[in-house]
Design a protein around this motif. Structure first.
Motif, mmCIF file in Angstrom:
data_model
loop_
_atom_site.group_PDB
_atom_site.id
_atom_site.type_symbol
_atom_site.label_atom_id
_atom_site.label_comp_id
_atom_site.label_asym_id
_atom_site.label_seq_id
_atom_site.Cartn_x
_atom_site.Cartn_y
_atom_site.Cartn_z
ATOM 1 N N THR A 96 0.813 -1.219 0.000
ATOM 2 C CA THR A 96 0.000 0.000 0.000
ATOM 3 C C THR A 96 0.847 1.270 0.000
ATOM 4 N N GLY A 97 0.533 2.131 -0.922
ATOM 5 C CA GLY A 97 1.213 3.432 -0.968
ATOM 6 C C GLY A 97 2.461 3.453 -1.824
ATOM 7 N N GLU A 98 2.928 2.286 -2.241
ATOM 8 C CA GLU A 98 4.171 2.245 -3.024
ATOM 9 C C GLU A 98 3.885 2.440 -4.526
ATOM 10 N N VAL A 99 4.900 2.859 -5.247
ATOM 11 C CA VAL A 99 4.784 3.042 -6.702
ATOM 12 C C VAL A 99 5.922 2.260 -7.356
ATOM 13 N N SER A 100 5.562 1.385 -8.288
ATOM 14 C CA SER A 100 6.588 0.495 -8.850
ATOM 15 C C SER A 100 7.353 1.125 -10.016
ATOM 16 N N ALA A 101 8.477 0.513 -10.330
ATOM 17 C CA ALA A 101 9.289 0.980 -11.460
ATOM 18 C C ALA A 101 8.515 0.823 -12.769
ATOM 19 N N ALA A 102 7.704 -0.237 -12.867
ATOM 20 C CA ALA A 102 6.907 -0.440 -14.087
ATOM 21 C C ALA A 102 5.922 0.717 -14.253
ATOM 22 N N MET A 103 5.343 1.159 -13.130
ATOM 23 C CA MET A 103 4.386 2.282 -13.195
ATOM 24 C C MET A 103 5.105 3.565 -13.629
ATOM 25 N N LEU A 104 6.307 3.744 -13.120
ATOM 26 C CA LEU A 104 7.074 4.941 -13.521
ATOM 27 C C LEU A 104 7.371 4.898 -15.016
ATOM 28 N N ALA A 105 7.750 3.720 -15.479
ATOM 29 C CA ALA A 105 8.033 3.580 -16.914
ATOM 30 C C ALA A 105 6.761 3.875 -17.721
ATOM 31 N N ASP A 106 5.617 3.402 -17.213
ATOM 32 C CA ASP A 106 4.326 3.685 -17.868
ATOM 33 C C ASP A 106 4.047 5.182 -17.942
ATOM 34 N N CYS A 107 4.487 5.893 -16.917
ATOM 35 C CA CYS A 107 4.272 7.358 -16.884
ATOM 36 C C CYS A 107 5.365 8.087 -17.665
ATOM 37 N N GLY A 108 6.207 7.336 -18.359
ATOM 38 C CA GLY A 108 7.225 7.955 -19.219
ATOM 39 C C GLY A 108 8.429 8.492 -18.472
ATOM 40 N N CYS A 109 8.608 8.062 -17.225
ATOM 41 C CA CYS A 109 9.768 8.570 -16.460
ATOM 42 C C CYS A 109 11.068 8.035 -17.056
ATOM 43 N N SER A 110 12.019 8.911 -17.275
ATOM 44 C CA SER A 110 13.333 8.462 -17.731
ATOM 45 C C SER A 110 14.255 8.230 -16.538
ATOM 46 N N TYR A 111 13.967 8.905 -15.421
ATOM 47 C CA TYR A 111 14.846 8.858 -14.255
ATOM 48 C C TYR A 111 14.046 8.653 -12.974
ATOM 49 N N VAL A 112 14.740 8.229 -11.925
ATOM 50 C CA VAL A 112 14.126 8.230 -10.594
ATOM 51 C C VAL A 112 15.213 8.496 -9.556
ATOM 52 N N LEU A 113 14.868 9.265 -8.541
ATOM 53 C CA LEU A 113 15.814 9.474 -7.450
ATOM 54 C C LEU A 113 15.777 8.244 -6.548
ATOM 55 N N ALA A 114 16.924 7.862 -6.033
ATOM 56 C CA ALA A 114 16.960 6.748 -5.085
ATOM 57 C C ALA A 114 17.830 7.173 -3.909
ATOM 58 N N GLY A 115 17.267 7.040 -2.716
ATOM 59 C CA GLY A 115 18.054 7.300 -1.507
ATOM 60 C C GLY A 115 18.395 8.747 -1.245
ATOM 61 N N HIS A 116 17.477 9.656 -1.607
ATOM 62 C CA HIS A 116 17.716 11.047 -1.203
ATOM 63 C C HIS A 116 17.896 11.060 0.318
ATOM 64 N N SER A 117 18.714 11.973 0.829
ATOM 65 C CA SER A 117 19.021 11.937 2.273
ATOM 66 C C SER A 117 17.767 12.097 3.124
ATOM 67 N N GLU A 118 16.720 12.757 2.575
ATOM 68 C CA GLU A 118 15.478 12.861 3.348
ATOM 69 C C GLU A 118 14.807 11.491 3.454
ATOM 70 N N ARG A 119 14.901 10.670 2.423
ATOM 71 C CA ARG A 119 14.356 9.306 2.484
ATOM 72 C C ARG A 119 15.185 8.467 3.461
ATOM 73 N N ARG A 120 16.507 8.668 3.413
ATOM 74 C CA ARG A 120 17.367 7.892 4.316
ATOM 75 C C ARG A 120 17.092 8.290 5.773
ATOM 76 N N ALA A 121 16.936 9.614 6.007
ATOM 77 C CA ALA A 121 16.801 10.086 7.401
ATOM 78 C C ALA A 121 15.391 9.883 7.964
ATOM 79 N N TYR A 122 14.350 10.171 7.173
ATOM 80 C CA TYR A 122 12.981 10.134 7.723
ATOM 81 C C TYR A 122 12.265 8.808 7.496
ATOM 82 N N TYR A 123 12.716 8.020 6.526
ATOM 83 C CA TYR A 123 11.982 6.791 6.203
ATOM 84 C C TYR A 123 12.868 5.552 6.314
#
Ligand code: PGA
Length: 274
Positions: A96-123
């Motif tokens: 629940t609440g997650e978004v998959s890489a396949a969905m991002l590809a469907d939305c035409g995303c060329s890139y995705v951030l992984a491990g931004h320090s806010e994700r590392r620190a708060y999540y």
């Protein structure tokens, strides 16, 4: 042929052209974090698309998930690209609440951030989680921008190289097959949103260190690009751009207003800047 495939072909062609000239595109990315509305997103993208951008600059916008379809629609025939700010480490299912890489590809995303320090620190995202997310992105043809960076305590105690090495090595495992397709963003946590910026000497020394760790045992051209992030603005961007092994920028606050973002692009478009 799908639009995404056509875009990939065009980009690959541009990339080859630049590479033939011994260059790689320089990246200017805006991470909007949890900011902007649908209306603001559209106004920003409309104005950005009317901006002249030299071919050696790759402009990437990271809007919040709900605005990806706006980006998909508006950037359809533009050279500006976009990506998401996070991705699930799983393929699909009861998450629940997650978004998959396949969905991002469907939305035409060329890139995705992984491990931004806010994700590392708060999540609680560890380097292993970040590596799994990045690897999932690659599997679906989405380029991961893997964020690394030390805290102020780690910088002051001198432990920052060890911290960065751990983060880089986790990322390098993912990127080892396709290093040129992965991007590393070095963002010292203490410089993010604070207006405090490392000295040019510190940026130079740290980027060289990251490059050396990534490049161990590889050809020079076969290395991930390294972006700098943390309090970048139109006043400091030119000087930082002159630092060796800085291959672009990940911009937070100064990427929220189209005028200030355009000013950054303008600085990097000046003759002899890059
Ligand atoms: P900042 O944020 O430019 O506002 O410091 C950078 C980032 O978090 O990516």
């Amino acid at each position: 042929m799908e639009r995404r495939e056509i875009e990939q072909l065009v980009r690959a062609h541009m990339g080859q052209k630049l590479e033939a000239e011994g260059k790689r595109a320089y990246i200017v990315a805006a991470n909007w974090k949890m900011n902007m509305s649908a209306k603001e997103t559209r106004a920003f993208l409309r104005e950005l698309c009317d901006t002249k951008v030299p071919e050696y600059l790759d402009i990437i916008i990271f809007p919040p998930f709900p605005y990806l379809p706006d980006a998909q629609k508006m950037l359809r025939y533009e050279t500006v690209t976009y990506g998401a700010q996070d991705v699930a480490e799983q393929d699909k299912g009861a998450y629940t609440g997650e978004v998959s890489a396949a969905m991002l590809a469907d939305c035409g995303c060329s890139y995705v951030l992984a491990g931004h320090s806010e994700r590392r620190a708060y999540y609680g995202e560890t380097s292993d989680i970040v590596a799994r997310k990045a690897s999932k992105a690659l599997e679906y043809g989405v380029v991961p921008v893997i964020c690394i960076g030390e805290t102020l305590e780690e910088r002051r105690s001198g432990a920052y190289k060890e911290v960065l090495k751990g983060q880089i090595e986790a990322a390098a495992k993912v990127c080892k097959e396709k290093p040129a397709q992965c991007i590393i963003a070095y963002e010292p946590v203490w410089a993010i949103g604070t207006g405090v910026i490392p000295t040019i000497k510190e940026i130079e020394e740290t980027h060289r260190y990251i490059h050396d760790v990534l490049a161990a045992g590889r050809d020079a051209g076969d290395c991930s690009r390294i972006l700098y992030g943390g309090s970048v603005n139109a006043n400091n961007v030119k000087e930082i751009a002159s630092v060796p092994h800085v291959d672009g920028f990940l911009i937070g606050g100064a990427g929220l207003k189209v005028e200030s973002f355009k000013n950054i692009i303008k600085q990097l478009s000046l003759d002899g800047c890059l």
